[in-house]
Design a protein around this motif. Structure first.
Motif, short mmCIF file in Angstrom:
data_model
loop_
_atom_site.label_atom_id
_atom_site.label_comp_id
_atom_site.label_asym_id
_atom_site.label_seq_id
_atom_site.Cartn_x
_atom_site.Cartn_y
_atom_site.Cartn_z
N PRO A 55 0.65 -1.21 -0.04
CA PRO A 55 -0.16 0.06 0.10
C PRO A 55 0.69 1.28 -0.12
CG PRO A 55 -0.94 -1.61 1.50
CD PRO A 55 0.35 -2.11 0.99
N LEU A 56 2.22 1.22 0.60
CA LEU A 56 2.89 2.35 0.55
C LEU A 56 3.19 2.85 -0.92
CD1 LEU A 56 4.44 4.61 2.21
CD2 LEU A 56 6.46 2.84 2.36
N THR A 57 3.65 1.80 -1.69
CA THR A 57 3.97 1.97 -3.12
C THR A 57 2.75 2.77 -3.73
OG1 THR A 57 5.56 0.38 -3.06
CG2 THR A 57 4.95 1.18 -5.12
N ARG A 58 1.73 2.03 -3.63
CA ARG A 58 0.24 2.77 -4.08
C ARG A 58 0.21 4.25 -3.85
NH1 ARG A 58 -5.64 0.05 -4.13
NH2 ARG A 58 -6.74 1.55 -5.24
N GLY A 59 0.27 4.26 -2.49
CA GLY A 59 0.22 5.86 -1.85
C GLY A 59 1.11 6.75 -2.51
N ASN A 60 2.21 6.25 -2.65
CA ASN A 60 3.45 7.16 -3.49
C ASN A 60 2.99 7.42 -4.94
OD1 ASN A 60 5.19 7.45 -1.56
ND2 ASN A 60 6.41 5.70 -1.88
N ASP A 61 2.34 6.38 -5.48
CA ASP A 61 1.86 6.68 -6.93
C ASP A 61 0.67 7.61 -6.72
OD1 ASP A 61 1.58 5.85 -9.80
OD2 ASP A 61 -0.49 5.62 -9.11
N TYR A 62 -0.28 7.54 -5.81
CA TYR A 62 -1.49 8.63 -5.77
C TYR A 62 -0.90 9.90 -5.31
CZ TYR A 62 -5.07 4.63 -6.02
OH TYR A 62 -5.88 4.04 -6.49
N LEU A 63 -0.01 9.88 -4.48
CA LEU A 63 0.29 11.41 -4.07
C LEU A 63 1.13 11.97 -5.65
CD1 LEU A 63 2.41 10.98 -0.86
CD2 LEU A 63 0.47 12.35 -1.22
N SER A 64 1.97 11.09 -6.28
CA SER A 64 2.53 11.84 -7.45
C SER A 64 1.42 12.12 -8.33
CB SER A 64 3.42 10.63 -8.04
OG SER A 64 4.40 10.48 -7.18
N ARG A 65 0.39 11.49 -8.61
CA ARG A 65 -0.65 11.82 -9.54
C ARG A 65 -1.39 12.93 -9.21
NH1 ARG A 65 -2.51 7.62 -13.39
NH2 ARG A 65 -0.87 5.70 -12.91
N MET A 66 -1.61 13.30 -7.70
CA MET A 66 -2.29 14.46 -7.25
C MET A 66 -1.50 15.68 -7.41
SD MET A 66 -3.49 12.84 -3.52
CE MET A 66 -3.94 14.15 -2.70
N ILE A 67 -0.15 15.73 -7.10
CA ILE A 67 0.64 16.67 -7.47
C ILE A 67 0.92 17.06 -8.99
CG2 ILE A 67 3.06 17.47 -7.62
CD1 ILE A 67 3.40 15.95 -4.92
N THR A 68 0.90 15.93 -9.87
CA THR A 68 0.79 16.18 -11.40
C THR A 68 -0.49 16.90 -11.55
OG1 THR A 68 2.40 14.19 -11.59
CG2 THR A 68 1.14 14.92 -13.44
N SER A 69 -1.51 16.37 -11.08
CA SER A 69 -2.91 16.91 -11.57
C SER A 69 -2.99 18.51 -11.18
CB SER A 69 -3.92 16.09 -10.83
OG SER A 69 -4.22 16.48 -9.55
N GLN A 70 -2.20 19.06 -10.23
CA GLN A 70 -2.13 20.53 -10.13
C GLN A 70 -1.42 21.39 -11.12
OE1 GLN A 70 -0.48 21.54 -6.33
NE2 GLN A 70 -1.18 19.52 -5.53
N ASN A 71 -0.85 20.74 -12.06
CA ASN A 71 0.16 21.27 -13.13
C ASN A 71 -0.86 22.06 -13.82
OD1 ASN A 71 1.69 22.12 -15.20
ND2 ASN A 71 3.07 20.34 -15.02
N GLY A 72 -1.00 23.41 -14.33
CA GLY A 72 -1.33 24.00 -14.99
C GLY A 72 -2.69 24.64 -14.31
#
Length: 93
Positions: A55-72
């Protein structure tokens, strides 16, 4: 209220795929100087005892996507300082 906003729980990022959050929101926190600080929060409930991945690995993926979705929206290549903090809370019953 105006401080709490539930967001679309599906994020599609070109060339990276789609992720569906259980509960995704942003919270605007009033500051003493009259400004607002925004954070993004995802709450996930993992009902499967052994999903076949950490779950920690999946959590890191989710965090990365949340940050990337802020772009723009919150930041761009000229102002990375506009990036907002993100948090993922995992509930493992």
């Amino acid at each position: 209220n105006s401080y709490f906003q539930r967001l679309n729980n599906v994020i599609d990022i070109a060339h990276h795929g789609r992720v569906e959050f259980d509960y995704f929101c942003c919270i605007n926190l009033p500051q003493a100087d009259g400004t607002m600080k925004r954070i993004y929060l995802d709450v996930e409930i993992q009902n499967v005892e052994n999903p076949g991945y950490a779950p920690l690995t999946r959590g890191n993926d989710y965090l990365s996507r949340m940050i990337t979705s802020q772009n723009g929206k919150e930041y761009d290549y000229r102002n990375y300082d506009g990036m907002k903090k993100t948090y993922v809370i995992w509930i493992l019953p």
